[in-house]
Each structure stands twice: as structure tokens, then as C-alpha cells.
Write a protein that holds these residues in place. Sequence first.
Motif, PDB file in Angstrom:
ATOM      1  N   CYS A   1       0.836  -1.209   0.000  1.00 53.63           N
ATOM      2  CA  CYS A   1       0.000   0.000   0.000  1.00 53.63           C
ATOM      3  C   CYS A   1       0.867   1.253   0.000  1.00 53.63           C
ATOM      4  CB  CYS A   1      -0.886   0.042   1.253  1.00 53.63           C
ATOM      5  SG  CYS A   1      -2.173  -1.204   1.291  1.00 53.63           S
ATOM      6  N   TYR A   2       0.261   2.340  -0.410  1.00 57.13           N
ATOM      7  CA  TYR A   2       0.859   3.667  -0.266  1.00 57.13           C
ATOM      8  C   TYR A   2       0.141   4.309   0.912  1.00 57.13           C
ATOM      9  CZ  TYR A   2       2.597   2.855  -4.984  1.00 57.13           C
ATOM     10  OH  TYR A   2       3.222   2.339  -6.086  1.00 57.13           O
ATOM     11  N   VAL A   3       0.896   4.780   1.894  1.00 53.40           N
ATOM     12  CA  VAL A   3       0.294   5.247   3.151  1.00 53.40           C
ATOM     13  C   VAL A   3       0.611   6.722   3.400  1.00 53.40           C
ATOM     14  CG1 VAL A   3       0.138   4.858   5.648  1.00 53.40           C
ATOM     15  CG2 VAL A   3       0.516   2.918   4.106  1.00 53.40           C
ATOM     16  N   ALA A   4      -0.441   7.473   3.686  1.00 47.25           N
ATOM     17  CA  ALA A   4      -0.304   8.879   4.075  1.00 47.25           C
ATOM     18  C   ALA A   4      -0.662   8.980   5.554  1.00 47.25           C
ATOM     19  CB  ALA A   4      -1.219   9.763   3.237  1.00 47.25           C
ATOM     20  N   LEU A   5       0.290   9.358   6.379  1.00 49.33           N
ATOM     21  CA  LEU A   5       0.066   9.512   7.818  1.00 49.33           C
ATOM     22  C   LEU A   5      -0.415  10.935   8.088  1.00 49.33           C
ATOM     23  CD1 LEU A   5       3.428   7.960   9.106  1.00 49.33           C
ATOM     24  CD2 LEU A   5       1.223   6.800   8.840  1.00 49.33           C
ATOM     25  N   HIS A   6      -1.426  11.044   8.933  1.00 53.86           N
ATOM     26  CA  HIS A   6      -1.882  12.377   9.315  1.00 53.86           C
ATOM     27  C   HIS A   6      -2.649  12.302  10.626  1.00 53.86           C
ATOM     28  CE1 HIS A   6      -6.340  12.998   8.406  1.00 53.86           C
ATOM     29  NE2 HIS A   6      -6.150  11.720   8.326  1.00 53.86           N
ATOM     30  N   CYS A   7      -2.958  13.470  11.165  1.00 50.60           N
ATOM     31  CA  CYS A   7      -3.783  13.578  12.360  1.00 50.60           C
ATOM     32  C   CYS A   7      -4.897  14.556  12.041  1.00 50.60           C
ATOM     33  CB  CYS A   7      -2.955  14.068  13.552  1.00 50.60           C
ATOM     34  SG  CYS A   7      -3.924  14.135  15.069  1.00 50.60           S
ATOM     35  N   SER A   8      -6.130  14.094  12.132  1.00 52.24           N
ATOM     36  CA  SER A   8      -7.279  14.913  11.734  1.00 52.24           C
ATOM     37  C   SER A   8      -7.724  15.897  12.820  1.00 52.24           C
ATOM     38  CB  SER A   8      -8.457  14.021  11.334  1.00 52.24           C
ATOM     39  OG  SER A   8      -8.857  13.221  12.434  1.00 52.24           O
TER      40      SER A   8
ATOM     41  N   VAL B   1       1.667  16.877  17.173  1.00 43.30           N
ATOM     42  CA  VAL B   1       2.256  15.540  17.137  1.00 43.30           C
ATOM     43  C   VAL B   1       3.753  15.685  16.871  1.00 43.30           C
ATOM     44  CG1 VAL B   1       2.221  13.292  15.988  1.00 43.30           C
ATOM     45  CG2 VAL B   1       0.089  14.590  16.263  1.00 43.30           C
ATOM     46  N   PRO B   2       4.574  15.156  17.755  1.00 43.63           N
ATOM     47  CA  PRO B   2       6.031  15.253  17.536  1.00 43.63           C
ATOM     48  C   PRO B   2       6.459  14.410  16.326  1.00 43.63           C
ATOM     49  CG  PRO B   2       5.567  13.884  19.444  1.00 43.63           C
ATOM     50  CD  PRO B   2       4.255  14.442  18.988  1.00 43.63           C
ATOM     51  N   ASP B   3       7.494  14.853  15.669  1.00 39.57           N
ATOM     52  CA  ASP B   3       7.990  14.155  14.477  1.00 39.57           C
ATOM     53  C   ASP B   3       8.339  12.703  14.754  1.00 39.57           C
ATOM     54  OD1 ASP B   3       7.698  16.415  12.890  1.00 39.57           O
ATOM     55  OD2 ASP B   3       9.750  17.098  13.239  1.00 39.57           O
ATOM     56  N   TRP B   4       8.870  12.422  15.947  1.00 38.42           N
ATOM     57  CA  TRP B   4       9.280  11.051  16.241  1.00 38.42           C
ATOM     58  C   TRP B   4       8.107  10.077  16.172  1.00 38.42           C
ATOM     59  CZ3 TRP B   4       6.891   8.416  20.032  1.00 38.42           C
ATOM     60  CH2 TRP B   4       6.336   9.121  21.099  1.00 38.42           C
TER      61      TRP B   4
END
Length: 168
Positions: free
Chosen positions: A63-70, A75-78
Motif C-alpha cells: 500500500c501507499y500510506v499517508a500519515l496524518h492527524c485529523s 504531534v512530535p515528528d518522532w
Amino acid sequence: MAEEIINRVASSKLRVIDLEDYYPNGNRVLFDIKDWLMEGLVLREKDFRAFVAEHNWSQYEECYVALHCSTDAIVPDWAYMLISIELQPYAKLTIIGSLNDLESILYTEIISNLDLSIYEGLPVIIKGCSHKPVPSNALILMSQKLKPIARSIMFGEACSSVPLYKKR
């Protein structure tokens, strides 16, 4: 006797580039981490790491995955890095952003690796309509890459194209 219909476009030097032809196959996943945050807003490291450790990452195979927070959480980079490390053996690509960002990044890589020398000195139409999500950014990147090579660049269809560039 009926007159033979001649396709002038097919017999001309005009070349059509359909960016949809380069669309990479694979499922796109928008991975929202808000459910792993306390009340959707606060990242508690111990709890977050537990969610990451317990999650079934193999479901993102190919899969191609896009991480995000709605939510408006900070959210820290780590946190994204930790998730991407778990996804690495399974996902084809992982980014931070929207599905549009994901498509744009995919096409940026594809277009940057294309050999467009076959269009040297030719009139080119970049096809406008597509059934797959070709990002507008890909159209811009393709036109920029073609400019030093093509005799002219148009956008749309052969029957109704918009001229964009003509070499002097």
C-alpha cells in the motif's frame, strides 16, 4: 461509395501524454493517528508506543500510506517516524500528509525519472481528463520537464487543446 475517414491526429507528429498511464497501482491508505491520542489531542508516549507495538502492520502490504492527524493535536515528528519504521517492511511508500500529497509525491518521482527524449522537437499535448486521481502538480511538473524538449506544449484533447508554449 463512402469517403474514407482519415484520422489526421494519428498521422501527424502530434504526441499525446496521458499522465494516467503512469498511475502507480496499489491501494492508498490515509492513516489517522487521532485515535491513538488521549482524547484525540494529547500524545502520551507510553500509550502511543503500546498502540504501535500492538498494531497489525502487515495489513498495509503493498500500500501507499499517508500519515496524518485529523485533530489539532501537536504531534512530535518522532511519532510519525516510529510508525514509518513499522510500515517500512510492508508499505510501498509512507509520507506525512493527505492523499493528495501522496499522489503528488508519487508523480513527482515518476516524472523526474521519465526519459522524454522521444518528444524532442515535437508538438505535445498533455491530456487533461483522467479517471484516476492525477494531481494538478503532475501537470505542472510534466510541462516544465517538456519545455526544453518539445516544439510546443498544449493541454487538453487534440480536438480542443489549449496552447501553453511554443518554441521560437
